[in-house]
Design an enzyme around this catalytic site. Structure first.
Site, PDB file in Angstrom:
ATOM      1  N   LYS A  18      -7.854   9.717   2.564  1.00 31.81           N
ATOM      2  CA  LYS A  18      -8.363   9.989   1.429  1.00 31.81           C
ATOM      3  C   LYS A  18      -9.616  10.123   1.819  1.00 31.81           C
ATOM      4  CE  LYS A  18      -5.216   7.834  -2.164  1.00 31.81           C
ATOM      5  NZ  LYS A  18      -4.253   7.100  -1.355  1.00 31.81           N
ATOM      6  N   ASN A  77       0.798  -1.216   0.016  1.00 37.15           N
ATOM      7  CA  ASN A  77       0.068  -0.049   0.121  1.00 37.15           C
ATOM      8  C   ASN A  77       0.768   1.394   0.187  1.00 37.15           C
ATOM      9  OD1 ASN A  77      -1.650  -2.079   1.938  1.00 37.15           O
ATOM     10  ND2 ASN A  77      -2.637  -1.321   0.510  1.00 37.15           N
ATOM     11  N   ILE A 106       1.106   6.789  -0.395  1.00 29.91           N
ATOM     12  CA  ILE A 106       0.528   5.913   0.581  1.00 29.91           C
ATOM     13  C   ILE A 106      -1.129   5.713   0.142  1.00 29.91           C
ATOM     14  CG2 ILE A 106      -0.480   5.318   2.945  1.00 29.91           C
ATOM     15  CD1 ILE A 106       1.969   7.534   3.641  1.00 29.91           C
ATOM     16  N   CYS A 107      -1.467   4.706  -0.127  1.00 30.87           N
ATOM     17  CA  CYS A 107      -2.862   4.237  -0.177  1.00 30.87           C
ATOM     18  C   CYS A 107      -3.693   3.668   1.154  1.00 30.87           C
ATOM     19  CB  CYS A 107      -2.876   3.050  -1.139  1.00 30.87           C
ATOM     20  SG  CYS A 107      -4.717   2.784  -1.827  1.00 30.87           S
ATOM     21  N   LEU A 108      -4.285   4.747   1.767  1.00 30.90           N
ATOM     22  CA  LEU A 108      -4.831   4.308   2.868  1.00 30.90           C
ATOM     23  C   LEU A 108      -6.380   5.168   3.108  1.00 30.90           C
ATOM     24  CD1 LEU A 108      -4.670   2.866   5.867  1.00 30.90           C
ATOM     25  CD2 LEU A 108      -3.742   4.956   6.329  1.00 30.90           C
TER      26      LEU A 108
END
EC number: 2.3.2.23
Length: 203
Positions: free
Chosen positions: A100, A86, A94-96
């Site tokens: 978002k 992630n 960062i993909c969290l």
């Protein structure tokens, strides 16, 4: 300074103190420092969680606070290179969800740092930021662990790493390739020296 930005600063000052006084900070799990005097940029740090390939590593984070904080999330990325489904192995993006669309104004710097630490312990490979890492995580969990551990050792100061992988890195570095490029090539090519070499030559 407009009133919106003013709200952001007041709020961040309070949250900054909350982190400094937190139990997690006293246990050396998380910390935060000011980068500039007006609280628009901070440097965070989290410890790699126990029983993960990140254990023993320290991860630096860039935290930018928008003028619309706390109604919009802070912009956070990893400065320390990391191998995680992630988090981009290239940019540290960062993909969290909470950074978002799942952000809520009740969240704080402390919850952000703790959520990122939790993400290191519980990757979400079906919502990846880095497809190469996510594939390895799903298809070859043992190799993923070894690779993530090696990155932790090289970039985050974790104590242990795989002698076999280190040997392969040294071998390619001896051919004159840049160490970071070598690590990326081997990591993304399943530690196969031949295909990693081809990748390095094609770049």
């Amino acid at each position: 300074m407009n009133s919106m930005a003013n709200i952001a600063v007041q709020r961040i000052k309070r949250e900054f103190k909350e982190v400094l006084k937190s139990e997690e900070t006293s246990k050396n799990q998380i910390k935060v420092d000011l980068v500039d005097e007006n609280f628009t940029e901070l440097k965070g740090e989290i410890a790699g969680p126990p029983d993960t390939p990140y254990e023993g590593g320290r991860y630096q984070l860039e935290i930018k606070i928008p003028e619309t904080y706390p109604f919009n999330p802070p912009k956070v990325r990893f400065i320390t290179k990391i191998w995680h489904p992630n988090i981009s192995s290239v940019t540290g993006a960062i993909c969290l969800d909470i950074l978002k669309d799942q952000w809520a104004a009740a969240m704080t710097l402390r919850t952000v740092l703790l959520s990122l630490q939790a993400l290191l312990a519980a990757a979400e490979p079906d919502d990846p930021q880095d497809a190469v890492v996510a594939n390895q995580y799903k298809q070859n969990p043992e190799m993923f662990k070894q690779t993530a551990g090696l990155w932790s050792h090289v970039y985050a100061g974790a104590p242990v790493s795989s002698p076999d992988y280190t040997h392969k890195i040294d071998k390619l570095c001896a051919m004159g390739f840049d160490k970071n490029a070598v690590i990326v090539a081997l990591s993304s090519k399943s530690w196969d020296v031949e295909t990693a070499t081809e990748l390095l030559l094609s770049n």
